[in-house]
Scaffold this motif. Structure first.
Motif: not given
Length: 285
Positions: A247-254
Motif C-alpha cells: 500500500s502506498s499510504n502504509l508504505k510511506q507512513c511506515k
C-alpha cells in the motif's frame, strides 16, 4: 570508561590567534583553529562558536567509529562522488582538482560517506512493529506499489590498459556466463562486486519499480541474469529475487516512522560515543 571533560571555558577567539593552534583534542585527534577558521570567523557569538566546535567533535567521533568498524569511505567511493560533483558543475575532475580548496572538499566527501555508512550500519536493524504501523498509519490505500528485491554485481574498475568501460563489460559478460551455467550469483557478488553490498551477496533492500532499469530487472525470469546496466557506482549485472505489492499510504507512513525512530536512535547512540570519549577544549589564555 574514558571520562568526558566538559568545555573548560567559554571560547573567545581574537584576530591574533595563531591559525595552527590546537583548540581541542578528541581521543587521538586534534582540532586546529585553521580547520574551522572559515566557520568561526563568520560566527557572531561565543555560543555559536561552541556549537561549531561541538559539531566538529561529533563528526570526528563518527568518522573514528566508522574506521574502527572498517566501514569508512573507500577511495573508490570518494572518487566516484567527486566525479559526480564535477559533472554537476560542468567541469572535469582535473579541473575540480585544481580548485584551491580541493583537499578540504575531498576530506569533507570522505567524512560524509563514512558517516553515512556508519548511520546505515548502526540503524540497519531499526524497524517498527507491523501492528504499531497499522495502528498509527491509515489503512486506506489510494494505490499499490510494486517492489522487487534483487542481487547485483557492480564493477567500477578493472586492471586494463585499454578502454575501461569496455573491459568492465567484458568481465561482467564472463561472470554472467558462469552464473547462467549454475555458478552461485551471491557467491560471485561476494568475490567480485566492488560495491559495499558485496558483504550481503549483492542483495538490495526492496526497490520500487519506477524506472526503466528496475522495470528491466523486474521482467527477469527465475535465475535469469540481466543484461549489463549502468548504476551510480559502475556497470552491473543483476538477478531478481522476489517481488511484492504494498500500500502506498502504509508504505510511506511506515517509512517515515522508521526514519524518525532511526534518527532518534542514531542521535542517542552518537551521544553515547561522546560520553565515552576523551574530549578537551582549550582556549587562548
Amino acid at each position: 570508561m574514558k571520562r568526558v571533560l566538559a568545555l573548560l571555558f567559554i571560547l573567545s577567539f581574537g584576530p591574533a590567534l595563531a591559525e595552527n593552534i590546537i583548540i581541542g583534542v578528541v581521543n587521538n585527534n586534534v582540532i586546529t583553529y585553521n580547520s574551522l577558521k572559515s566557520l568561526l570567523e563568520k560566527s557572531s557569538s561565543k555560543d555559536h562558536k561552541v556549537d561549531i566546535i561541538n559539531q566538529r567533535i561529533r563528526v570526528i567521533l563518527q568518522v573514528e567509529k566508522a574506521k574502527e568498524l572498517g566501514i569508512e569511505a573507500s577511495l573508490n567511493d570518494v572518487i566516484l562522488t567527486l566525479v559526480e560533483i564535477s559533472k554537476s558543475n560542468n567541469i572535469s575532475l582535473d579541473q575540480l582538482k585544481a580548485y584551491p580548496e580541493f583537499l578540504s572538499l575531498e576530506d569533507e566527501v570522505s567524512e560524509k560517506i563514512s558517516i553515512l555508512n556508519l548511520q546505515r550500519y548502526i540503524t540497519k536493524d531499526v524497524t517498527i512493529d507491523e501492528n504499531d504501523a497499522s495502528n498509527i498509519c491509515s489503512k486506506k490505500a489510494t494505490s499499490t506499489i510494486k517492489q522487487i528485491k534483487i542481487a547485483q554485481i557492480i564493477i567500477s574498475e578493472v586492471e586494463t590498459q585499454n578502454d575501461q568501460d569496455a573491459a568492465i563489460k567484458v568481465f561482467l559478460k564472463k561472470l554472467s556466463k558462469h552464473i547462467s551455467k549454475g555458478a552461485p550469483f551471491e557467491g560471485f557478488a561476494r568475490l567480485h562486486s566492488q560495491h559495499s553490498s558485496y558483504l550481503n551477496g549483492g542483495i538490495t533492500d526492496w526497490i520500487e519499480v519506477d524506472n526503466p532499469t528496475i522495470t528491466m530487472l523486474d521482467s527477469l525470469k527465475d535465475n535469469e541474469v540481466s543484461k549489463i546496466y549502468l548504476t551510480d557506482f559502475g556497470f552491473a549485472i543483476g538477478i531478481k529475487l522476489a517481488e511484492r505489492f504494498v500500500s502506498s499510504n502504509l508504505k510511506q507512513c511506515k517509512d517515515k516512522l522508521i526514519y524518525l525512530k532511526a534518527e532518534k536512535f542514531y542521535s542517542n547512540w552518537v551521544n553515547g560515543l561522546r560520553e565515552q570519549a576523551y574530549i578537551k577544549i582549550y582556549h587562548d589564555a
